[in-house]
Design a protein around this motif. Structure first.
Motif, PDB file in Angstrom:
ATOM      1  N   THR A  77       0.843  -1.204   0.000  1.00 53.32           N
ATOM      2  CA  THR A  77       0.000   0.000   0.000  1.00 53.32           C
ATOM      3  C   THR A  77       0.875   1.250   0.000  1.00 53.32           C
ATOM      4  O   THR A  77       0.621   2.204  -0.749  1.00 53.32           O
ATOM      5  CB  THR A  77      -0.926   0.006   1.237  1.00 53.32           C
ATOM      6  OG1 THR A  77      -1.580  -1.257   1.302  1.00 53.32           O
ATOM      7  CG2 THR A  77      -1.946   1.116   1.177  1.00 53.32           C
ATOM      8  N   GLU A  81       0.858   3.987  -2.981  1.00 51.16           N
ATOM      9  CA  GLU A  81       0.474   5.373  -2.670  1.00 51.16           C
ATOM     10  C   GLU A  81       1.611   6.348  -2.990  1.00 51.16           C
ATOM     11  O   GLU A  81       1.394   7.440  -3.508  1.00 51.16           O
ATOM     12  CB  GLU A  81       0.092   5.514  -1.192  1.00 51.16           C
ATOM     13  CG  GLU A  81      -1.164   4.744  -0.794  1.00 51.16           C
ATOM     14  CD  GLU A  81      -2.454   5.380  -1.291  1.00 51.16           C
ATOM     15  OE1 GLU A  81      -2.397   6.388  -2.014  1.00 51.16           O
ATOM     16  OE2 GLU A  81      -3.531   4.853  -0.966  1.00 51.16           O
ATOM     17  N   TRP A  85       1.004   9.384  -5.520  1.00 52.80           N
ATOM     18  CA  TRP A  85       1.158  10.753  -5.039  1.00 52.80           C
ATOM     19  C   TRP A  85       2.343  11.460  -5.705  1.00 52.80           C
ATOM     20  O   TRP A  85       2.323  12.666  -5.910  1.00 52.80           O
ATOM     21  CB  TRP A  85       1.341  10.773  -3.509  1.00 52.80           C
ATOM     22  CG  TRP A  85       0.057  10.569  -2.772  1.00 52.80           C
ATOM     23  CD1 TRP A  85      -0.733   9.455  -2.819  1.00 52.80           C
ATOM     24  CD2 TRP A  85      -0.588  11.487  -1.899  1.00 52.80           C
ATOM     25  NE1 TRP A  85      -1.826   9.630  -2.019  1.00 52.80           N
ATOM     26  CE2 TRP A  85      -1.761  10.864  -1.425  1.00 52.80           C
ATOM     27  CE3 TRP A  85      -0.278  12.770  -1.440  1.00 52.80           C
ATOM     28  CZ2 TRP A  85      -2.645  11.493  -0.540  1.00 52.80           C
ATOM     29  CZ3 TRP A  85      -1.148  13.389  -0.550  1.00 52.80           C
ATOM     30  CH2 TRP A  85      -2.322  12.755  -0.111  1.00 52.80           C
ATOM     31  N   TRP A 105      -7.493   1.994  -5.374  1.00 53.49           N
ATOM     32  CA  TRP A 105      -6.574   2.986  -6.002  1.00 53.49           C
ATOM     33  C   TRP A 105      -7.389   4.018  -6.782  1.00 53.49           C
ATOM     34  O   TRP A 105      -7.045   5.193  -6.818  1.00 53.49           O
ATOM     35  CB  TRP A 105      -5.558   2.298  -6.917  1.00 53.49           C
ATOM     36  CG  TRP A 105      -4.774   1.160  -6.284  1.00 53.49           C
ATOM     37  CD1 TRP A 105      -4.417  -0.012  -6.887  1.00 53.49           C
ATOM     38  CD2 TRP A 105      -4.247   1.087  -4.944  1.00 53.49           C
ATOM     39  NE1 TRP A 105      -3.727  -0.808  -6.002  1.00 53.49           N
ATOM     40  CE2 TRP A 105      -3.605  -0.167  -4.807  1.00 53.49           C
ATOM     41  CE3 TRP A 105      -4.269   1.938  -3.835  1.00 53.49           C
ATOM     42  CZ2 TRP A 105      -2.986  -0.580  -3.618  1.00 53.49           C
ATOM     43  CZ3 TRP A 105      -3.654   1.524  -2.655  1.00 53.49           C
ATOM     44  CH2 TRP A 105      -3.025   0.295  -2.561  1.00 53.49           C
ATOM     45  N   ASP A 108      -8.649   6.579  -4.315  1.00 52.09           N
ATOM     46  CA  ASP A 108      -7.612   7.498  -3.847  1.00 52.09           C
ATOM     47  C   ASP A 108      -7.349   8.603  -4.858  1.00 52.09           C
ATOM     48  O   ASP A 108      -7.215   9.766  -4.500  1.00 52.09           O
ATOM     49  CB  ASP A 108      -6.298   6.733  -3.617  1.00 52.09           C
ATOM     50  CG  ASP A 108      -6.331   6.022  -2.280  1.00 52.09           C
ATOM     51  OD1 ASP A 108      -7.336   6.163  -1.569  1.00 52.09           O
ATOM     52  OD2 ASP A 108      -5.358   5.330  -1.970  1.00 52.09           O
ATOM     53  N   GLN A 112      -9.096  11.479  -3.122  1.00 53.01           N
ATOM     54  CA  GLN A 112      -8.064  12.077  -2.258  1.00 53.01           C
ATOM     55  C   GLN A 112      -7.194  13.045  -3.054  1.00 53.01           C
ATOM     56  O   GLN A 112      -7.085  14.199  -2.706  1.00 53.01           O
ATOM     57  CB  GLN A 112      -7.196  10.975  -1.622  1.00 53.01           C
ATOM     58  CG  GLN A 112      -7.971  10.006  -0.738  1.00 53.01           C
ATOM     59  CD  GLN A 112      -8.540  10.663   0.506  1.00 53.01           C
ATOM     60  OE1 GLN A 112      -7.942  11.565   1.073  1.00 53.01           O
ATOM     61  NE2 GLN A 112      -9.716  10.216   0.930  1.00 53.01           N
TER      62      GLN A 112
END
Ligand SMILES: Cc1ncc(COP(=O)(O)O)c(C=O)c1O
Length: 389
Positions: A77, A81, A85, A105, A108, A112
Protein backbone atom coordinates in the motif's frame (compact mmCIF):
# COMPACT_ATOMS: atom_id res chain seq x y z
CA UNK A 1 -20.61 -38.28 -5.06
CA UNK A 2 -19.87 -36.42 -1.81
CA UNK A 3 -17.63 -38.18 0.72
CA UNK A 4 -19.20 -38.70 4.14
CA UNK A 5 -16.01 -39.89 5.77
CA UNK A 6 -13.44 -37.47 7.11
CA UNK A 7 -10.24 -37.64 5.05
CA UNK A 8 -7.34 -39.34 6.79
CA UNK A 9 -4.54 -36.88 6.09
CA UNK A 10 -4.38 -33.17 6.69
CA UNK A 11 -2.11 -30.78 4.79
CA UNK A 12 1.19 -30.63 6.68
CA UNK A 13 0.94 -26.87 6.34
CA UNK A 14 -2.71 -25.70 6.37
CA UNK A 15 -1.80 -22.04 5.69
CA UNK A 16 -3.58 -21.00 2.51
CA UNK A 17 -4.14 -17.35 3.42
CA UNK A 18 -3.72 -14.73 0.69
CA UNK A 19 -1.63 -12.56 2.97
CA UNK A 20 0.36 -12.89 5.05
CA UNK A 21 1.03 -16.02 3.00
CA UNK A 22 2.57 -19.35 3.96
CA UNK A 23 6.23 -19.32 4.91
CA UNK A 24 8.64 -21.15 2.62
CA UNK A 25 8.90 -24.93 3.09
CA UNK A 26 11.14 -25.70 6.05
CA UNK A 27 10.94 -22.21 7.54
CA UNK A 28 11.33 -21.79 11.30
CA UNK A 29 12.25 -18.82 13.48
CA UNK A 30 15.77 -20.16 13.27
CA UNK A 31 15.91 -18.52 9.84
CA UNK A 32 16.03 -15.20 11.69
CA UNK A 33 18.94 -15.99 13.98
CA UNK A 34 21.35 -13.70 12.10
CA UNK A 35 18.93 -10.75 12.15
CA UNK A 36 20.69 -7.51 12.99
CA UNK A 37 18.48 -6.88 16.01
CA UNK A 38 19.40 -3.97 18.24
CA UNK A 39 21.69 -2.50 15.58
CA UNK A 40 21.20 0.46 13.30
CA UNK A 41 19.99 -0.11 9.77
CA UNK A 42 22.46 2.62 8.83
CA UNK A 43 25.41 0.70 10.32
CA UNK A 44 27.82 -1.02 7.92
CA UNK A 45 26.28 -4.51 8.37
CA UNK A 46 22.74 -3.04 8.29
CA UNK A 47 23.35 -1.32 4.98
CA UNK A 48 24.85 -4.50 3.55
CA UNK A 49 21.73 -6.51 4.42
CA UNK A 50 19.41 -3.93 2.85
CA UNK A 51 21.58 -3.68 -0.26
CA UNK A 52 21.66 -7.49 -0.53
CA UNK A 53 17.86 -7.57 -0.67
CA UNK A 54 17.94 -5.16 -3.61
CA UNK A 55 20.74 -7.08 -5.36
CA UNK A 56 19.15 -10.52 -4.94
CA UNK A 57 15.73 -9.19 -5.93
CA UNK A 58 17.19 -7.75 -9.14
CA UNK A 59 18.81 -11.03 -10.03
CA UNK A 60 15.83 -13.30 -9.21
CA UNK A 61 13.31 -11.07 -10.98
CA UNK A 62 15.60 -10.18 -13.89
CA UNK A 63 15.08 -6.45 -13.33
CA UNK A 64 17.15 -4.42 -15.85
CA UNK A 65 20.27 -2.70 -14.52
CA UNK A 66 18.95 0.77 -15.29
CA UNK A 67 15.79 0.26 -13.19
CA UNK A 68 15.87 1.43 -9.54
CA UNK A 69 14.70 -0.92 -6.78
CA UNK A 70 13.83 0.63 -3.43
CA UNK A 71 12.62 -0.57 -0.04
CA UNK A 72 9.88 1.78 1.14
CA UNK A 73 7.52 2.12 4.12
CA UNK A 74 4.05 0.64 4.59
CA UNK A 75 4.07 -2.55 2.58
CA UNK A 76 2.58 -2.65 -0.92
CA UNK A 77 0.00 0.00 0.00
CA UNK A 78 2.82 2.38 0.89
CA UNK A 79 4.65 1.69 -2.35
CA UNK A 80 1.51 2.20 -4.50
CA UNK A 81 0.47 5.37 -2.67
CA UNK A 82 3.99 6.75 -2.95
CA UNK A 83 3.89 6.22 -6.71
CA UNK A 84 0.39 7.68 -7.14
CA UNK A 85 1.16 10.75 -5.04
CA UNK A 86 4.58 11.35 -6.55
CA UNK A 87 3.87 10.76 -10.24
CA UNK A 88 0.23 11.41 -11.10
CA UNK A 89 -1.22 14.71 -12.25
CA UNK A 90 1.27 15.40 -15.04
CA UNK A 91 -1.22 14.01 -17.59
CA UNK A 92 -4.59 12.24 -17.62
CA UNK A 93 -4.81 8.79 -16.09
CA UNK A 94 -6.63 5.54 -16.91
CA UNK A 95 -7.38 3.63 -13.71
CA UNK A 96 -8.25 -0.03 -14.21
CA UNK A 97 -10.15 -2.04 -11.60
CA UNK A 98 -11.74 -5.45 -11.52
CA UNK A 99 -11.73 -6.11 -7.78
CA UNK A 100 -11.35 -4.31 -4.48
CA UNK A 101 -7.67 -3.29 -4.58
CA UNK A 102 -7.88 -1.66 -8.00
CA UNK A 103 -11.11 0.01 -6.83
CA UNK A 104 -9.22 1.34 -3.81
CA UNK A 105 -6.57 2.99 -6.00
CA UNK A 106 -9.34 4.52 -8.13
CA UNK A 107 -10.89 6.00 -5.01
CA UNK A 108 -7.61 7.50 -3.85
CA UNK A 109 -6.92 9.17 -7.15
CA UNK A 110 -10.45 10.50 -7.61
CA UNK A 111 -11.36 11.41 -4.04
CA UNK A 112 -8.06 12.08 -2.26
CA UNK A 113 -5.80 13.46 -4.97
CA UNK A 114 -8.94 14.81 -6.68
CA UNK A 115 -7.44 14.51 -10.15
CA UNK A 116 -9.80 15.80 -12.79
CA UNK A 117 -8.79 13.88 -15.88
CA UNK A 118 -9.40 10.34 -14.66
CA UNK A 119 -10.99 7.53 -16.69
CA UNK A 120 -12.23 4.58 -14.65
CA UNK A 121 -12.12 1.31 -16.59
CA UNK A 122 -13.97 -1.31 -14.59
CA UNK A 123 -15.11 -4.90 -14.75
CA UNK A 124 -17.08 -7.12 -12.41
CA UNK A 125 -15.53 -9.80 -10.25
CA UNK A 126 -14.43 -12.64 -12.52
CA UNK A 127 -13.65 -10.47 -15.55
CA UNK A 128 -11.17 -7.92 -16.89
CA UNK A 129 -12.01 -4.53 -18.37
CA UNK A 130 -11.54 -4.29 -22.15
CA UNK A 131 -7.77 -3.81 -22.28
CA UNK A 132 -7.91 -2.61 -25.89
CA UNK A 133 -9.60 0.60 -24.71
CA UNK A 134 -6.67 1.67 -22.51
CA UNK A 135 -5.10 4.92 -23.73
CA UNK A 136 -1.32 4.85 -23.35
CA UNK A 137 -0.94 8.53 -24.16
CA UNK A 138 -2.16 8.79 -20.55
CA UNK A 139 -0.75 7.30 -17.36
CA UNK A 140 -2.19 3.87 -16.62
CA UNK A 141 -2.66 2.34 -13.17
CA UNK A 142 -3.53 -1.34 -12.88
CA UNK A 143 -3.17 -4.42 -10.71
CA UNK A 144 -1.35 -7.33 -12.39
CA UNK A 145 -3.22 -9.90 -10.35
CA UNK A 146 -6.49 -8.98 -8.69
CA UNK A 147 -6.03 -10.82 -5.42
CA UNK A 148 -9.68 -10.73 -4.40
CA UNK A 149 -11.15 -11.96 -7.70
CA UNK A 150 -8.38 -14.29 -8.84
CA UNK A 151 -8.29 -12.56 -12.23
CA UNK A 152 -4.97 -11.42 -13.69
CA UNK A 153 -3.93 -9.77 -16.93
CA UNK A 154 -2.92 -12.56 -19.35
CA UNK A 155 0.44 -10.94 -20.24
CA UNK A 156 1.90 -7.52 -21.07
CA UNK A 157 1.12 -7.58 -24.80
CA UNK A 158 -1.74 -5.08 -24.39
CA UNK A 159 0.70 -2.45 -23.12
CA UNK A 160 2.18 -0.50 -26.01
CA UNK A 161 5.95 -0.17 -26.21
CA UNK A 162 5.95 3.45 -27.42
CA UNK A 163 3.63 4.78 -24.73
CA UNK A 164 3.76 8.43 -23.70
CA UNK A 165 2.26 7.93 -20.25
CA UNK A 166 3.66 5.82 -17.43
CA UNK A 167 2.39 2.38 -16.44
CA UNK A 168 2.00 1.95 -12.69
CA UNK A 169 1.47 -1.68 -11.74
CA UNK A 170 0.44 -3.03 -8.35
CA UNK A 171 2.10 -6.42 -8.75
CA UNK A 172 2.02 -7.52 -5.13
CA UNK A 173 0.40 -10.91 -5.73
CA UNK A 174 2.04 -11.40 -9.15
CA UNK A 175 5.72 -10.68 -8.72
CA UNK A 176 7.82 -13.88 -8.37
CA UNK A 177 4.84 -15.81 -9.83
CA UNK A 178 4.78 -14.32 -13.34
CA UNK A 179 7.52 -13.38 -15.76
CA UNK A 180 6.89 -9.64 -15.70
CA UNK A 181 7.75 -7.66 -18.88
CA UNK A 182 9.93 -4.96 -17.34
CA UNK A 183 10.06 -2.94 -20.57
CA UNK A 184 6.29 -2.45 -20.26
CA UNK A 185 6.31 -1.47 -16.58
CA UNK A 186 7.42 1.95 -15.36
CA UNK A 187 6.46 1.48 -11.74
CA UNK A 188 6.06 -1.91 -10.12
CA UNK A 189 5.15 -2.38 -6.47
CA UNK A 190 4.84 -5.30 -4.11
CA UNK A 191 5.38 -6.41 -0.54
CA UNK A 192 7.40 -9.24 0.95
CA UNK A 193 4.38 -10.90 2.50
CA UNK A 194 2.95 -12.48 -0.64
CA UNK A 195 4.62 -14.95 -3.06
CA UNK A 196 7.84 -15.05 -1.00
CA UNK A 197 5.99 -15.61 2.29
CA UNK A 198 7.89 -12.79 3.98
CA UNK A 199 6.77 -10.34 6.62
CA UNK A 200 4.62 -7.31 5.86
CA UNK A 201 5.52 -3.70 6.78
CA UNK A 202 7.91 -2.88 3.94
CA UNK A 203 7.07 -2.30 0.32
CA UNK A 204 9.18 -2.63 -2.79
CA UNK A 205 9.18 0.05 -5.47
CA UNK A 206 10.75 -0.63 -8.88
CA UNK A 207 11.16 2.36 -11.19
CA UNK A 208 12.01 2.49 -14.88
CA UNK A 209 14.23 5.31 -16.19
CA UNK A 210 11.05 6.95 -17.56
CA UNK A 211 9.50 6.97 -14.09
CA UNK A 212 12.65 8.59 -12.69
CA UNK A 213 12.52 11.17 -15.48
CA UNK A 214 8.95 12.04 -14.43
CA UNK A 215 9.96 12.30 -10.77
CA UNK A 216 12.76 14.71 -11.65
CA UNK A 217 10.72 16.85 -14.03
CA UNK A 218 7.30 17.01 -12.36
CA UNK A 219 6.42 18.54 -9.02
CA UNK A 220 2.90 17.62 -7.85
CA UNK A 221 0.82 20.54 -6.56
CA UNK A 222 -0.09 18.81 -3.27
CA UNK A 223 1.97 18.48 -0.08
CA UNK A 224 4.19 15.38 0.04
CA UNK A 225 4.48 13.54 3.37
CA UNK A 226 8.04 12.56 4.34
CA UNK A 227 7.34 8.84 3.90
CA UNK A 228 6.46 9.46 0.22
CA UNK A 229 9.34 11.77 -0.64
CA UNK A 230 11.56 10.37 -3.38
CA UNK A 231 13.20 13.56 -4.62
CA UNK A 232 15.19 16.38 -3.08
CA UNK A 233 15.79 19.63 -4.95
CA UNK A 234 14.30 18.09 -8.08
CA UNK A 235 16.71 15.11 -8.02
CA UNK A 236 15.97 11.50 -7.17
CA UNK A 237 17.14 10.50 -3.71
CA UNK A 238 19.40 7.72 -5.00
CA UNK A 239 20.16 6.42 -1.52
CA UNK A 240 16.65 4.96 -1.21
CA UNK A 241 17.58 2.65 -4.08
CA UNK A 242 20.78 1.53 -2.39
CA UNK A 243 19.03 0.48 0.82
CA UNK A 244 19.17 3.80 2.69
CA UNK A 245 15.52 3.58 3.65
CA UNK A 246 13.40 6.69 4.29
CA UNK A 247 12.60 5.52 7.81
CA UNK A 248 13.57 2.66 10.10
CA UNK A 249 12.91 -0.84 8.79
CA UNK A 250 12.46 -3.94 10.94
CA UNK A 251 15.74 -5.82 10.77
CA UNK A 252 13.82 -9.00 11.60
CA UNK A 253 11.59 -8.50 8.55
CA UNK A 254 14.72 -7.70 6.53
CA UNK A 255 16.37 -10.96 7.63
CA UNK A 256 13.23 -12.86 6.75
CA UNK A 257 13.09 -11.28 3.30
CA UNK A 258 16.72 -12.28 2.75
CA UNK A 259 15.94 -15.81 3.87
CA UNK A 260 13.14 -16.01 1.30
CA UNK A 261 15.39 -14.75 -1.49
CA UNK A 262 18.14 -17.24 -0.53
CA UNK A 263 15.57 -20.04 -0.62
CA UNK A 264 14.46 -18.90 -4.07
CA UNK A 265 18.07 -19.02 -5.26
CA UNK A 266 18.56 -22.49 -3.81
CA UNK A 267 15.56 -23.94 -5.62
CA UNK A 268 16.52 -22.43 -8.99
CA UNK A 269 15.61 -18.73 -8.92
CA UNK A 270 12.69 -16.90 -10.50
CA UNK A 271 11.90 -19.64 -13.01
CA UNK A 272 11.55 -22.21 -10.22
CA UNK A 273 9.19 -19.95 -8.27
CA UNK A 274 7.01 -19.53 -11.36
CA UNK A 275 7.02 -23.29 -11.99
CA UNK A 276 5.85 -23.94 -8.44
CA UNK A 277 2.94 -21.50 -8.81
CA UNK A 278 1.95 -23.05 -12.15
CA UNK A 279 2.02 -26.54 -10.65
CA UNK A 280 -0.22 -25.39 -7.82
CA UNK A 281 -2.76 -23.91 -10.21
CA UNK A 282 -2.62 -27.07 -12.35
CA UNK A 283 -3.42 -29.19 -9.28
CA UNK A 284 -6.40 -26.97 -8.44
CA UNK A 285 -7.59 -27.04 -12.06
CA UNK A 286 -7.39 -30.80 -12.02
CA UNK A 287 -9.52 -31.02 -8.87
CA UNK A 288 -12.02 -28.39 -10.05
CA UNK A 289 -12.29 -30.27 -13.37
CA UNK A 290 -13.55 -33.30 -11.46
CA UNK A 291 -15.60 -31.43 -8.88
CA UNK A 292 -19.38 -31.28 -9.04
CA UNK A 293 -19.58 -28.20 -6.83
CA UNK A 294 -16.49 -25.99 -7.25
CA UNK A 295 -15.71 -23.68 -10.19
CA UNK A 296 -13.45 -20.72 -10.91
CA UNK A 297 -14.58 -17.14 -10.40
CA UNK A 298 -12.28 -16.10 -13.28
CA UNK A 299 -14.30 -16.60 -16.46
CA UNK A 300 -11.39 -16.91 -18.90
CA UNK A 301 -8.72 -19.59 -18.15
CA UNK A 302 -6.01 -17.28 -19.58
CA UNK A 303 -6.89 -14.74 -16.87
CA UNK A 304 -6.96 -17.25 -14.03
CA UNK A 305 -4.61 -16.34 -11.21
CA UNK A 306 -1.89 -18.80 -10.29
CA UNK A 307 -1.51 -17.24 -6.83
CA UNK A 308 -4.86 -16.13 -5.41
CA UNK A 309 -7.19 -18.75 -6.79
CA UNK A 310 -10.81 -17.73 -6.25
CA UNK A 311 -13.47 -20.41 -6.36
CA UNK A 312 -17.23 -20.25 -6.67
CA UNK A 313 -19.77 -22.85 -5.69
CA UNK A 314 -21.54 -23.97 -8.84
CA UNK A 315 -23.94 -26.72 -7.80
CA UNK A 316 -27.67 -26.19 -8.30
CA UNK A 317 -28.57 -26.42 -4.62
CA UNK A 318 -26.18 -23.55 -3.80
CA UNK A 319 -27.25 -21.47 -6.79
CA UNK A 320 -30.86 -21.74 -5.58
CA UNK A 321 -30.02 -20.10 -2.22
CA UNK A 322 -30.36 -16.38 -1.59
CA UNK A 323 -27.20 -14.27 -1.20
CA UNK A 324 -27.25 -14.36 2.63
CA UNK A 325 -27.56 -18.14 2.69
CA UNK A 326 -24.79 -18.49 0.10
CA UNK A 327 -22.51 -16.38 2.28
CA UNK A 328 -23.49 -18.47 5.30
CA UNK A 329 -22.54 -21.68 3.43
CA UNK A 330 -19.06 -20.53 2.44
CA UNK A 331 -18.45 -19.05 5.90
CA UNK A 332 -19.46 -22.34 7.51
CA UNK A 333 -17.28 -24.22 5.05
CA UNK A 334 -14.14 -22.25 5.81
CA UNK A 335 -14.93 -22.35 9.55
CA UNK A 336 -15.22 -26.13 9.49
CA UNK A 337 -11.90 -26.50 7.70
CA UNK A 338 -10.31 -24.09 10.15
CA UNK A 339 -11.66 -26.05 13.14
CA UNK A 340 -10.37 -29.26 11.61
CA UNK A 341 -6.91 -27.73 11.09
CA UNK A 342 -7.20 -28.57 7.39
CA UNK A 343 -7.11 -25.03 5.97
CA UNK A 344 -6.89 -21.58 7.50
CA UNK A 345 -8.19 -18.28 6.11
CA UNK A 346 -9.71 -19.51 2.85
CA UNK A 347 -12.97 -17.53 2.91
CA UNK A 348 -13.36 -15.29 -0.16
CA UNK A 349 -12.87 -11.56 0.22
CA UNK A 350 -15.85 -9.79 1.81
CA UNK A 351 -16.71 -7.71 -1.29
CA UNK A 352 -16.33 -10.63 -3.72
CA UNK A 353 -19.18 -13.00 -4.64
CA UNK A 354 -19.48 -15.73 -1.95
CA UNK A 355 -16.73 -18.26 -2.49
CA UNK A 356 -13.34 -19.54 -1.38
CA UNK A 357 -9.84 -18.30 -2.03
CA UNK A 358 -6.83 -20.59 -1.97
CA UNK A 359 -3.38 -19.05 -2.01
CA UNK A 360 -1.25 -21.04 -4.43
CA UNK A 361 1.94 -18.96 -4.48
CA UNK A 362 5.45 -20.40 -4.54
CA UNK A 363 5.69 -21.13 -0.82
CA UNK A 364 2.66 -23.42 -0.94
CA UNK A 365 3.52 -27.07 -1.56
CA UNK A 366 1.41 -28.78 -4.23
CA UNK A 367 1.13 -31.85 -2.00
CA UNK A 368 -0.61 -29.74 0.65
CA UNK A 369 -3.18 -28.55 -1.86
CA UNK A 370 -3.72 -32.15 -2.93
CA UNK A 371 -4.29 -33.14 0.68
CA UNK A 372 -6.73 -30.26 1.06
CA UNK A 373 -9.04 -31.22 -1.84
CA UNK A 374 -10.68 -34.21 -0.08
CA UNK A 375 -11.25 -31.97 2.93
CA UNK A 376 -12.99 -29.38 0.77
CA UNK A 377 -15.25 -32.08 -0.69
CA UNK A 378 -15.96 -33.53 2.73
CA UNK A 379 -16.68 -30.15 4.35
CA UNK A 380 -18.98 -29.09 1.51
CA UNK A 381 -20.96 -32.32 1.84
CA UNK A 382 -21.26 -31.81 5.60
CA UNK A 383 -22.42 -28.20 5.33
CA UNK A 384 -24.88 -29.03 2.58
CA UNK A 385 -26.36 -31.89 4.61
CA UNK A 386 -26.58 -29.69 7.72
CA UNK A 387 -28.31 -26.86 5.86
CA UNK A 388 -30.71 -29.06 3.98
CA UNK A 389 -32.10 -30.57 7.17
C1 LIG B 1 -3.48 -6.49 -5.21
C2 LIG B 1 -3.16 -5.99 -3.83
N1 LIG B 1 -2.82 -4.71 -3.67
C3 LIG B 1 -2.52 -4.21 -2.46
C4 LIG B 1 -2.55 -5.00 -1.34
C5 LIG B 1 -2.19 -4.41 -0.01
O1 LIG B 1 -0.97 -4.94 0.37
P1 LIG B 1 -0.31 -4.60 1.78
O2 LIG B 1 -1.31 -5.01 2.81
O3 LIG B 1 0.92 -5.43 1.75
O4 LIG B 1 -0.06 -3.15 1.79
C6 LIG B 1 -2.89 -6.34 -1.44
C7 LIG B 1 -2.95 -7.20 -0.26
O5 LIG B 1 -3.50 -8.27 -0.25
C8 LIG B 1 -3.19 -6.85 -2.72
O6 LIG B 1 -3.50 -8.13 -2.87
Amino acid sequence: MYPQQKPGMRPTNPNFSSGPCAKRPGWSVDALKDALTGRSHRSGPGKIKLAKIIERTRSILGVPDDYRIGIVPASDTGAVEMALWSLLGARGVDMLAWESFGAGWQLDVSKQLKLEDVRLLNADYGQLPDLSTVDFSRDVVFTWNGTTSGVCVPDGDWIVADRQGLTICDATSAVFAYDLPWDKLDVTTYSWQKVMGGEAAHGMLILSPRAVERLESYNPPWPMPKVFRLTKGGKLVEGVFRGETINTPSMIAVEDALDGLKWAEQIGGGAALITRCKANLAAIEDWVGKSSWAGFLAQDPAQRSRTSVCLMVVDDWFKGLNADKQSAVVKALSKKLDEEGAAYDIGGYRDAPPGLRLWAGATVETINLEKLFPWLDWAYAQIKAEMET
